[in-house]
Design an enzyme around this catalytic site. Sequence first.
Site, short mmCIF file in Angstrom:
data_model
loop_
_atom_site.label_atom_id
_atom_site.label_comp_id
_atom_site.label_asym_id
_atom_site.label_seq_id
_atom_site.Cartn_x
_atom_site.Cartn_y
_atom_site.Cartn_z
N LYS A 1 0.81 -1.23 0.00
CA LYS A 1 0.00 0.00 0.00
C LYS A 1 0.84 1.28 0.00
O LYS A 1 0.46 2.27 0.62
CB LYS A 1 -0.95 0.00 1.21
CG LYS A 1 -1.97 -1.11 1.17
CD LYS A 1 -2.85 -1.15 2.39
CE LYS A 1 -2.19 -1.91 3.51
NZ LYS A 1 -3.12 -2.37 4.56
N ASP B 1 -5.95 -6.90 9.81
CA ASP B 1 -7.27 -6.24 9.88
C ASP B 1 -8.41 -7.17 9.46
O ASP B 1 -9.52 -7.08 9.99
CB ASP B 1 -7.31 -4.93 9.07
CG ASP B 1 -6.81 -5.06 7.65
OD1 ASP B 1 -6.32 -6.14 7.27
OD2 ASP B 1 -6.91 -4.06 6.90
C1 BGC Z 1 -2.07 -6.11 3.17
C2 BGC Z 1 -2.98 -6.95 4.03
C3 BGC Z 1 -4.16 -6.13 4.51
C4 BGC Z 1 -4.85 -5.47 3.34
C5 BGC Z 1 -6.05 -4.62 3.76
C6 BGC Z 1 -2.86 -5.42 2.08
O1 BGC Z 1 -2.03 -4.55 1.37
O2 BGC Z 1 -1.07 -6.91 2.59
O3 BGC Z 1 -2.27 -7.48 5.15
O4 BGC Z 1 -5.04 -6.96 5.21
O5 BGC Z 1 -3.93 -4.67 2.63
O6 BGC Z 1 -5.70 -3.62 4.63
#
Ligand code: BGC
Length: 493
Positions: free
Chosen positions: A194, A229
């Site tokens: 992200k 999450d």
């Molecule tokens: C992460 C996950 C997370 C998801 C939603 C992804 O980029 O790798 O661990 O649950 O985003 O937040």
Amino acid sequence: MSVAATPPAIGSFSLPRSLRRRPRFRMAVRSSAVPVDSILTKLKHECATPLPVLRRVADAMAADMRAGLAVDGGSDLKMILSYVDSLPTGNEKGLFYALDLGGTNFRVLRVQLGGKEERVIDTEFEQVSIPQDLMFGTSEELFDFIASRLATFAQKEGGKFHLPPGRKKEIGFTFSFPVRQTSIDSGILIKWTKGFAVSGTAGRDVVACLNDAMERQGLDMRVSALVNDTVGTLAGARYWDDDVMVAVILGTGTNACYIERKDSIPKLQGHVSASGRTIINTEWGAFSNGLPLTVFDREMDAASINPGEQIFEKTISGMYLGEIVRRVLLKMAEDGALFGSSIPEKLSMPFVLRTPDLSAMQQDNSDDLQAVGSVLYDIAGVESNLNARKIVVEVCDTIAKRGGRLAGAGIVGILQKMEEDSKGLIFGKRTVVAMDGGLYERYPQYRRYLKDAVTELLGLEMSKNVVIEHSKDGSGIGAALLAAANSKYEHSF
Ligand code: BGC
């Protein structure tokens, strides 16, 4: 080597835009003029998700899940053990804290749990956005920021919140990045996603990072549970509804977890639990099999800070949909003069168009698409006529439709896998999928496409048993419940 794009508000589905400038233009240089219509037709064709494509994706998701459960590294899907073997019962009592770091916002929360009778007596929370520089700084800077916010919040305890003397405050830590859990209260960060590129955390135990930062702040609290999450959302939703089996996040990033039978996890060795079940964090953002991708997706991926990774996430989640549309519009402006002979300079800025902008434009029902015009002008410095606005909306719809439908196929893939192993226990009765995240919550078209795909794949009858339910901010309470379930103090009060 790839060049990282470091755009403003990169990870945000919900952050306000900070800077607005007067529009500036450059002249369109067209090597060969391509009609906008043919770019659109090609885009729609390549993004199409008819039933056979959805089936292929659902089947591939189920197959990848099995491969990831068989052996570590067996597939794109990491299928991470959460070490959450018992779900909330409703008997949880006491004061617990939750910390939530997962995207552009960071939340701290406290909850006073009152057991079966009183349930959630009270909650309080604070939310702050993560300063941009911390997303690209050092591990210490990020964790110091978190610990200092937590310290300030924890000081203000009062009212209905009550901790018996002599007890440490306990925390459920929601950390929403791929973590190889080593126990319920420890785990190693595999990589950031992200748009985070914090140095010095990958390969380290994130609870130890937090503990060190809390120590630097003189804060005496204990992390009792480290959860993703999705896992927090599942636990939070399950607290109210025993039929919840799957949780999905569709926000800045995306992921899904579900309740798995221990005897369906060949790679599980020596990890025993009384319940015979555990939550598996799929990390489905890394899925990549059989997805309908375009040149715009490939170019965005190549320019990202994690090329070749998180392909499903890059196709369906909130951080990326706006950027894909921007790339399409830029191509249409450059090659097809979508906005006339000049190309607005801002349209060349990575991530200037965000997914909430797409949603805002798709809510415009006016005859002249005035709101679409305003968004284009405010964000990209684009002056547009009605025809151009209509095309822009079609592009948004094409990308949102592909994302929503593929997310739906992913959900069916998970349910399908569970059904194959448990025969009738998923589709033969009510099964709830708990959903959360800004994209799901605030993009109605996307949500509808997702649900339509689930119905198309399962058929009308079977899909009646699958309830997709919004579990808003359930992960905070879920993490606190898991902290309660793993409290070091034996007796609740
Ligand atoms: C992460 C996950 C997370 C998801 C939603 C992804 O980029 O790798 O661990 O649950 O985003 O937040």
